[in-house]
Design a protein around this motif. Structure first.
Motif, PDB file in Angstrom:
ATOM      1  N   PRO A   1       0.839  -1.203   0.000  1.00  0.00           N
ATOM      2  CA  PRO A   1       0.000   0.000   0.000  1.00  0.00           C
ATOM      3  C   PRO A   1       0.875   1.254   0.000  1.00  0.00           C
ATOM      4  O   PRO A   1       1.861   1.335   0.730  1.00  0.00           O
ATOM      5  N   VAL A   2       0.489   2.232  -0.825  1.00  0.00           N
ATOM      6  CA  VAL A   2       1.262   3.471  -0.955  1.00  0.00           C
ATOM      7  C   VAL A   2       0.554   4.630  -0.269  1.00  0.00           C
ATOM      8  O   VAL A   2       1.134   5.372   0.514  1.00  0.00           O
ATOM      9  N   GLU A   3      -0.727   4.806  -0.570  1.00  0.00           N
ATOM     10  CA  GLU A   3      -1.478   5.898   0.040  1.00  0.00           C
ATOM     11  C   GLU A   3      -2.963   5.598  -0.057  1.00  0.00           C
ATOM     12  O   GLU A   3      -3.407   4.741  -0.832  1.00  0.00           O
ATOM     13  N   HIS A   4      -3.744   6.318   0.758  1.00  0.00           N
ATOM     14  CA  HIS A   4      -5.200   6.207   0.689  1.00  0.00           C
ATOM     15  C   HIS A   4      -5.794   7.493   1.231  1.00  0.00           C
ATOM     16  O   HIS A   4      -5.130   8.261   1.954  1.00  0.00           O
ATOM     17  N   GLY A   5      -7.035   7.759   0.891  1.00  0.00           N
ATOM     18  CA  GLY A   5      -7.660   8.977   1.365  1.00  0.00           C
ATOM     19  C   GLY A   5      -9.091   9.092   0.884  1.00  0.00           C
ATOM     20  O   GLY A   5      -9.592   8.240   0.137  1.00  0.00           O
ATOM     21  N   ASP A   6      -9.754  10.148   1.314  1.00  0.00           N
ATOM     22  CA  ASP A   6     -11.151  10.387   0.963  1.00  0.00           C
ATOM     23  C   ASP A   6     -11.252  11.297  -0.255  1.00  0.00           C
ATOM     24  O   ASP A   6     -10.393  12.149  -0.495  1.00  0.00           O
ATOM     25  N   LEU A   7     -12.349  11.124  -0.994  1.00  0.00           N
ATOM     26  CA  LEU A   7     -12.673  11.946  -2.148  1.00  0.00           C
ATOM     27  C   LEU A   7     -14.052  12.577  -1.930  1.00  0.00           C
ATOM     28  O   LEU A   7     -14.727  12.312  -0.919  1.00  0.00           O
ATOM     29  N   ASP A   8     -14.486  13.375  -2.868  1.00  0.00           N
ATOM     30  CA  ASP A   8     -15.791  14.010  -2.763  1.00  0.00           C
ATOM     31  C   ASP A   8     -16.922  12.996  -2.900  1.00  0.00           C
ATOM     32  O   ASP A   8     -16.737  11.898  -3.442  1.00  0.00           O
ATOM     33  N   ASP A   9     -18.107  13.400  -2.412  1.00  0.00           N
ATOM     34  CA  ASP A   9     -19.346  12.637  -2.618  1.00  0.00           C
ATOM     35  C   ASP A   9     -19.308  11.230  -2.023  1.00  0.00           C
ATOM     36  O   ASP A   9     -19.916  10.296  -2.562  1.00  0.00           O
ATOM     37  N   GLY A  10     -18.560  11.052  -0.922  1.00  0.00           N
ATOM     38  CA  GLY A  10     -18.546   9.754  -0.247  1.00  0.00           C
ATOM     39  C   GLY A  10     -17.658   8.713  -0.891  1.00  0.00           C
ATOM     40  O   GLY A  10     -17.719   7.532  -0.530  1.00  0.00           O
ATOM     41  N   TRP A  11     -16.829   9.121  -1.825  1.00  0.00           N
ATOM     42  CA  TRP A  11     -15.881   8.193  -2.445  1.00  0.00           C
ATOM     43  C   TRP A  11     -14.551   8.248  -1.694  1.00  0.00           C
ATOM     44  O   TRP A  11     -14.269   9.191  -0.953  1.00  0.00           O
ATOM     45  N   HIS A  12     -13.738   7.209  -1.896  1.00  0.00           N
ATOM     46  CA  HIS A  12     -12.373   7.223  -1.365  1.00  0.00           C
ATOM     47  C   HIS A  12     -11.469   6.470  -2.328  1.00  0.00           C
ATOM     48  O   HIS A  12     -11.938   5.918  -3.335  1.00  0.00           O
TER      49      HIS A  12
END
Length: 881
Positions: free
Chosen positions: A168-179
């Motif tokens: 795993p390199v990175e992870h995070g949240d996006l707009d509109d409930g996506w990640h």
């Protein structure tokens, strides 16, 4: 579904690709109905390839959304796109350039379970052998190795878990409930090893410290609420990792190792680098829901897929003709692991039984092919027992020929020389030649030549000269497209067994290469003379099944009985008894066909009883010794004009004769073996249960009453004994009130557990007799059965066709007609599963004429269907040829 194109792929036509793809960047925007895949391919033209040569990428039912070349929209005329191919007609002239390809997928509609699909709400991939081309256009072949970077985007509520290969390199949240999550695999790999899983799953976590001190995070993902059922799989994984370090010097190389269990899967499991995807039946287990066989299978398959990390992933196949280089070699490794974890003798017998039941019929029928095929129409149809099981036996023979030390040195050189490469059988064998100085060119015929060799052995003893002579002769029967065979190098482990049951010494040997109690048969006929032999010995030949052959040996029944009682090699001891039982069953079936009562020698019945009571032998071994040869094994030995009903009746008669002869001893032993303490899946405990269950089968046959089996069913505390009792009831007393009561109770108890309900389907699908085909038809209407789920199909339809000799081979041909119609229904959505079901017809020519004609008609009906898939047409046409 790909319809048949008629294209045949040939080993001799192999050539490297004109282009390479050293790096691949993938972005998935996941949606069940509309997934967007953006693939950025770094393209490298091979040295010497003309700059104007088109680049042709594989596809399979794809929809192209956008194409960029070096970041700019592709011009009209620069490419040609179809669902199955993308051709860059005018690639850039530079040695390196970049393609960006956008494709649109509908995973929820992917019922073939290849490429990207949805299983119970979880996004999952299966790319071996040629599934990656269902995701994006690519050079979808094993010798194109790329470093992958993968970004996965999904709705967080629906798919909180986002997994791919590597670290795993990175992870995070996006707009509109996506990640999103980003994964990077630093090790170049072919596209068939790509994997993605996204969904909402529970997890079991652990850690493993490698031999060099690296810390590896382990995780097994399962459906919520089933986490406790993955404990045994996690334990097996850790044992596998340690064993591979100790036995082969192979250490794990990533920071994480993940396993995901899914319920819809065409195969048993898949070794994707760092992210193994499993059929959940090979992960989930506890005493209430899994048998001892299930526990052993989980242990072996977890190990197999992990061992692929080096034999298949770090070193992969140059082309699909080399499939045995990863599968056969890794099967050998998982066999050795299981032998070390359990009983080596018991494991070896089980391996040989599997080989004879599945691979020998392939070698003797229309689907015969070498361990390394020379041509194929559909590669999915070559995931066979020949590639896997016989491929393993070939590796085992290398170890037998070279010895343990040289074999390990050859493996070490193989890992050192070819790490990060896509290689061939020739590359593999060259490593062993280099470390040993031996010429393995004749031995390599085991990879190149189809068919099971037969060795004929005759012996004579001259007491005045104190000389014992062994004459060996080899032959390989013709197989499709290969009538003339070359002579093999066959290593035959042996012993000269004396009157005391111990191996006898001899002063010298003449006439053949004999090394470390192994005869190396290289000529058509070899005569070996053992000098200084004091008394007549009994030859114990092919010990440990040192070569996958059929053996025709002139040995009297009394000598075989002696070996069955006294041979120091436990495999050969079992083999002697199995050979006697096989002959007795063949003779009995002939008498039954002649309207005569079968007859059995008292000495044979007594020998079986003696072995059952011999406490010097472990219970698991005694259980195998008492297990009669299967009906299919007897049919294979008879060879032609087979009447399955006569064979089934002969087997039932012998079982009853042994049971009556040994009733008192069997009953006492059955009582003494009852589990008194808590359940444990360890080998010793499993062996005791195996012996107890074999004895139950005999006791029920001897008494003709279901009471004892019903008592065990109702009072058992584990699935192993419960299933054994249910099988005895269903198979020996199918119409009894006790059986109907037990079947109903089992269904009610496990109606919400799909894996256990599979066992319920299997036990009914394998009830001997002509009425079972009608029962199977009714069971297809059961609310828990679905043609869309491969496990359900295999449990009911596959078990009926492959394991029910009298039911499937019903004399009026109804079993064949039923299978043909069902195969065609399955093929409409899953050609791969359909083709594997159709393999059940492979031995149709060996049947008596009436059944032959019915089977031929069923095959012809399938062959006449328009637009058959490549998978199914390949099997049907080769079976009919």
């Amino acid at each position: 579904m790909r319809t048949d194109t008629g294209q045949v792929f040939r080993l001799e036509d192999y050539r490297p690709s004109d282009y390479l793809i050293p790096e691949l960047d993938l972005t998935f925007r996941l949606d069940p109905e509309r997934t967007i895949v953006t693939a950025r391919l770094s393209i490298a033209r091979r040295e010497g390839v003309a700059a104007d040569l088109p680049l042709v990428l594989d596809g399979d039912g794809l929809t192209l959304g956008q194409l960029l070349i070096d970041g700019r929209p592709a011009e009209d005329g620069a490419y040609e796109a179809t669902p199955d191919r993308l051709t860059i007609v005018k690639p850039p002239k530079a040695q390196h350039f970049e393609l960006t390809i956008v494709t649109r997928l509908a995973p929820a509609n992917n019922k073939a379970l290849m490429g990207l699909y949805v299983s119970n709400g979880v996004f999952c991939t299966q790319c071996e052998a040629e599934g990656f081309r269902r995701i994006t256009y690519f050079l979808d072949r094993p010798d194109v190795l790329a470093v992958y970077r993968v970004r996965i985007e999904a709705r967080k509520k629906e798919a909180p878990l986002l997994l791919s290969n590597g670290n795993p390199v990175e992870h995070g949240d996006l707009d509109d409930g996506w990640h999103y999550a980003v994964w990077h695999d630093p090790f170049p790999k072919p596209s068939y090893l790509f994997a993605l899983v996204a969904g909402d799953l529970g997890v079991v976590r652990d850690r493993f410290v490698t031999a060099s001190g690296r810390d590896v995070a382990l995780a097994i993902y399962v459906e919520h609420g089933k986490e406790a059922l993955a404990a045994y799989a996690m334990d097996a994984l850790k044992r596998s990792m340690r064993w591979d370090e100790e036995r082969f010097g192979r250490e794990y190389d990533l920071d994480v190792f993940n396993i995901v269990a899914v319920s819809d899967f065409n195969m048993g499991a898949m070794e994707n680098k760092g992210l193994n995807v499993f059929n959940d039946k090979y992960v989930l287990a506890d005493p209430e829901t899994a048998t001892d066989v299930d526990f052993a299978n989980i242990e072996a398959i977890i190990a197999h897929e992990y061992f692929h990390n080096w034999t298949g992933n770090r070193i992969t196949c140059r082309d699909w003709f080399q499939l045995c280089l990863k599968e056969g070699l890794t099967v050998y490794r998982d066999h050795e692991f299981s032998a070390d974890q359990r009983s080596r003798a018991v494991k070896r017998i089980a391996e040989v039984r599997t080989l004879r039941a599945h691979q020998f019929p392939e070698d003797q029928g229309p689907l015969a092919h070498p361990v390394r095929p020379r041509r194929y129409r559909e590669i999915n149809n070559f995931y066979t027992a020949t590639v896997y099981e016989k491929g393993s036996e070939v590796v085992r023979m290398i170890r037998t020929i070279l010895g343990a030390e040289a074999f390990r040195a050859g493996m070490d050189l193989y890992f050192e020389r070819h790490d990060g490469q896509a290689v061939t059988i020739e590359d593999f064998l060259a490593c062993f030649e280099a470390v040993s100085g031996r010429d393995l060119s004749q031995f390599s015929l085991w990879y190149h030549q189809a068919g099971t060799p037969n060795v004929t052995a005759t012996t004579r003893y001259d007491p005045s000269a104190r000389e014992y002579t062994v004459e060996l002769e080899q032959s390989v029967p013709p197989t499709p497209s290969e009538a003339r065979k070359r002579l093999m190098h066959i290593p035959l482990a042996f012993g000269l067994v004396g009157p005391d049951g111990q191996d006898m010494a001899y002063e010298s040997v003449e006439g053949a290469a004999v090394e470390d109690s192994v005869i190396h048969l290289r000529k058509r006929r070899q005569v070996i003379r053992f000098k200084g032999v004091e008394v007549r010995p009994i030859l114990s030949l092919n010990r440990g099944f040192s070569a996958p052959i059929t053996l025709s040996q002139e040995t009297s029944a009394s000598d075989r009985l002696f070996l069955a009682r006294h041979d120091s090699d436990l495999f050969s001891r079992w083999q002697a008894l199995d050979t006697l039982l096989t002959k007795a069953l063949i003779d009995a079936s002939a008498r039954i066909r002649g309207s005569k009562e079968p007859e059995f020698e008292a000495a044979l019945l007594d020998c079986a009883a003696e072995i059952a009571a011999d406490e010097r032998l472990e219970p698991a071994y005694r259980a195998l010794a008492l297990t009669l040869p299967a009906e299919a094994d007897i049919a294979r030995e008879i060879g032609s004009n087979i009447d399955p009903d006569a064979i089934g009746a002969a087997r039932a008669s012998l079982r009853k004769a042994i049971a009556i002869r040994a009733h008192e001893n069997f009953a006492a032993l059955h009582r003494n073996l009852e589990d008194k303490g808590p359940f444990s899946p360890d080998a010793e405990s499993a062996g005791r249960r195996a012996l107890r269950n074999v004895l139950l089968d005999y006791l029920a046959a001897g008494s003709g009453e279901p009471a004892l089996a019903l008592h065990q069913f109702e009072n058992s505390t584990n699935m192993t004994e419960r299933m054994a009792a249910l099988t005895v009831l269903a198979h020996q007393f199918p119409t009894s009130e006790a059986t109907q009561k037990a079947l109903a109770a089992f269904e009610e108890r496990y109606r919400d557990n799909a894996l256990v309900l599979d066992k319920w389907f299997i036990v009914q699908a394998t009830i001997p007799g002509p009425d079972t085909v009608d029962l199977v038809r009714r069971l297809m209407e059961h609310e828990a059965f679905s043609l869309m789920n491969p496990n359900r199909v295999r449990s009911l339809i596959g078990s009926f066709a492959s394991a029910n000799q009298t039911g499937f081979n019903r004399v009026d041909g109804e079993g064949y007609r039923f299978l043909a119609e069902t195969v065609l229904r399955v093929e409409a959505h899953n050609p791969q599963v359909a083709a594997r079901l159709a393999v059940a017809f492979r031995s149709w020519r060996s049947l008596e004429k009436g059944r032959q004609e019915h089977a031929r008609a069923a095959l012809a009906h399938m062959a006449q269907q328009p637009e058959l898939s490549r998978d199914l047409r390949d099997i049907v046409e080769r079976t009919l040829a």
